[in-house]
Enzyme design. Structure first.
Site, short mmCIF file in Angstrom:
data_model
loop_
_atom_site.label_atom_id
_atom_site.label_comp_id
_atom_site.label_asym_id
_atom_site.label_seq_id
_atom_site.Cartn_x
_atom_site.Cartn_y
_atom_site.Cartn_z
N ASP A 1 0.82 -1.21 0.00
CA ASP A 1 0.00 0.00 0.00
C ASP A 1 0.85 1.25 0.00
O ASP A 1 2.04 1.23 0.34
CB ASP A 1 -0.95 0.02 1.21
CG ASP A 1 -0.24 0.10 2.54
OD1 ASP A 1 0.76 -0.63 2.73
OD2 ASP A 1 -0.65 0.90 3.40
N GLU B 1 -0.02 -1.15 5.63
CA GLU B 1 1.06 -0.74 6.54
C GLU B 1 0.91 0.72 6.91
O GLU B 1 1.13 1.11 8.05
CB GLU B 1 2.42 -0.98 5.87
CG GLU B 1 3.61 -0.83 6.82
CD GLU B 1 4.23 0.57 6.87
OE1 GLU B 1 5.14 0.79 7.66
OE2 GLU B 1 3.78 1.47 6.10
N GLU B 2 0.55 1.54 5.93
CA GLU B 2 0.54 2.98 6.14
C GLU B 2 -0.53 3.43 7.14
O GLU B 2 -0.44 4.53 7.68
CB GLU B 2 0.34 3.72 4.81
CG GLU B 2 1.48 3.53 3.81
CD GLU B 2 2.75 4.26 4.22
OE1 GLU B 2 2.76 4.90 5.29
OE2 GLU B 2 3.73 4.17 3.46
N HIS C 1 5.59 9.95 1.09
CA HIS C 1 4.27 10.54 1.37
C HIS C 1 4.15 11.94 0.77
O HIS C 1 3.52 12.81 1.35
CB HIS C 1 3.98 10.60 2.88
CG HIS C 1 4.11 9.28 3.57
ND1 HIS C 1 3.76 9.09 4.89
CD2 HIS C 1 4.53 8.08 3.13
CE1 HIS C 1 3.97 7.83 5.21
NE2 HIS C 1 4.45 7.20 4.17
#
Ligand SMILES: [Zn+2]
Length: 434
Positions: free
Chosen positions: A103, A198-199, A406
């Site tokens: 992800d 995970e994020e 990000h």
């Protein structure tokens, strides 16, 4: 470490890298394919995984592992990919695991990623063509000086790149490709895990450590080439609720107690020197990041981060500070009650990894064999490995060469991806030598 130590003697024995036959598909081409798949995860989703796009990449990876000759690949009902590669030499070494997440961050869109390869970078700022406000400024990114002559991979400026963590995914897949094309490279048994969500910090809770089958592992989810992370934050989340009294505002005199002002009082007394925007290195922070105001009940969510739990500025002290400010607000705002609820999110994995020094030593040596300067750096964040380490799977984190995670300014490079892959291949041979 003494002369007799087996690890040092063994590490010193091999210094010349193998001349490997190339993988069937280059790590760059693989990466460019994976980043085009929208796998952005989403907080607050009712589904597992949080978004359907993660299935697309997970199923593709399972299929591609099959075409690379890996048998028994499984995608779990929570979108975890598990695979196992048998060793090709007799070794008493452990089953070594490699983990990356499919992800991408909820912070920036991951839909319609259009990667751009800036070939033979010659220095200077990098403009992202679809949005003139998005510029990777050389003066703010000293690492660019090391990338002159390299091929830098960015987006067009409208999305994130997803180097976090498709670089890790691509490097692990290419490692398997290299091992298949070069059966003379010795390796013991290898476990592969590709994880979802995970994020948003929850995917790993459904990761089955027993099924994965490794006794040690590495996440491949770091940034600067050569940097190995064996320390993460210890992390807590405080939810602070301010309870007031709601009435019709037309007849509120003497009756209404507006909880929003209590939240404001609390917020303005948070110390400025404990904020993320004023801390770096090993200094932890306290960070209000979300909340909701309402007359009756206002709430605030605050994350607490530090490498240490005890001590004058550790996590316990930060939690004490939050509780003290909350009770002070209660005293300053008559009619308001304040509740504080704190949960642990993850812990500094070095509490466990300090007892497994070989894991970091091997990773540093593998980086050195790939021609990099291996260093250890504490990571101002957490990884899937922070949780796995406390579930009995010691799990440091390896670089990927990526930067600006990000963000629309995220980038990696050909050398970044290739050196990460090379390091992973050296790492499995180190365990086989063991
Ligand atoms: Zn990541």
């Amino acid at each position: 470490m003494g002369e007799e130590d087996g690890t040092c003697a063994r590490i010193a024995a091999v210094t010349v890298p193998h001349q490997w036959r190339p993988p069937r598909e280059s790590v760059v081409d693989r990466f460019l394919r994976y980043v085009r798949i929208d796998t952005q995860s989403r907080e607050g989703s009712a589904t597992v995984p949080s978004t359907p796009g993660q299935w697309d990449l997970a199923r593709l990876l399972a299929h591609e592992l099959g075409t690379l000759g890996v048998e028994g690949v499984r995608v779990s009902d929570t979108c975890m990919v598990y695979a196992r590669i048998p060793g090709n030499v007799a070794t008493h070494g452990p089953v070594v695991g490699f983990i990356a997440h499919v992800d991408t961050s909820p912070a920036v869109t991951g839909a319609n990623v259009r990667p751009i390869v800036h070939r033979n970078y010659q220095g200077g700022d990098i403009m992202l063509p679809a949005d003139p406000t998005q510029v990777i400024v050389a003066a703010r990114h000293p690492v660019l000086r090391d990338l002159v002559g390299d091929d830098i991979i960015t987006t067009d400026g409208t999305t994130l790149l997803g180097s976090d963590d498709k670089s890790g995914v691509a490097a692990i897949m290419t490692m398997i490709d290299v091992l298949r094309e070069n059966p003379e490279i010795p390796h013991g048994p290898i476990a592969i895990g590709f994880t979802s969500d995970e994020e948003i910090g929850i995917g790993i809770n459904t990761f089955d450590v027993a099924e994965f089958g490794a006794s040690v592992a590495y996440t491949v989810d770091g940034d600067t080439l050569g940097e190995i992370n064996h320390e993460t934050w210890s992390a807590r989340l405080a939810t602070i609720a301010f309870h007031g009294v709601s009435t019709h505002p037309g007849t509120a005199k003497g009756l209404m107690v507006n909880a929003a002002y209590a939240l404001g009082d609390f917020l303005t007394r948070m110390p400025a020197d404990l904020r993320p925007e004023s801390t770096e290195g090993r200094v932890g922070f306290v960070h209000p990041y979300a909340g909701a105001i309402d007359v009756e009940t206002s709430t605030l969510r605050v994350i607490l981060r530090d490498f240490d739990v005890g001590g004058p500025s550790g996590l316990d002290a930060k939690e004490d500070l939050i509780r003290r400010l909350a009770s002070e607000t209660e005293a300053r705002c008559p009619g308001v009650t304040v509740t504080v609820d704190v949960i642990e999110q993850y812990r500094n994995m070095n509490e466990v990894l300090k007892d497994h020094p070989t894991l970091v030593e091997f990773a540093l040596e593998a980086a050195r064999r790939a021609g990099l300067n291996g260093t250890t750096t504490p990571i101002r964040g957490g990884t899937d490995g922070s949780k796995l380490t406390f579930r009995g799977l010691p799990c440091p984190n390896i670089f990927t060469g990526g930067h600006n995670f990000h963000s629309k300014l995220e980038f990696n490079s050909r050398r970044g991806l290739e050196k990460t892959t090379e390091t992973l291949v050296h790492l499995v041979t180190l365990f086989a030598e063991g």
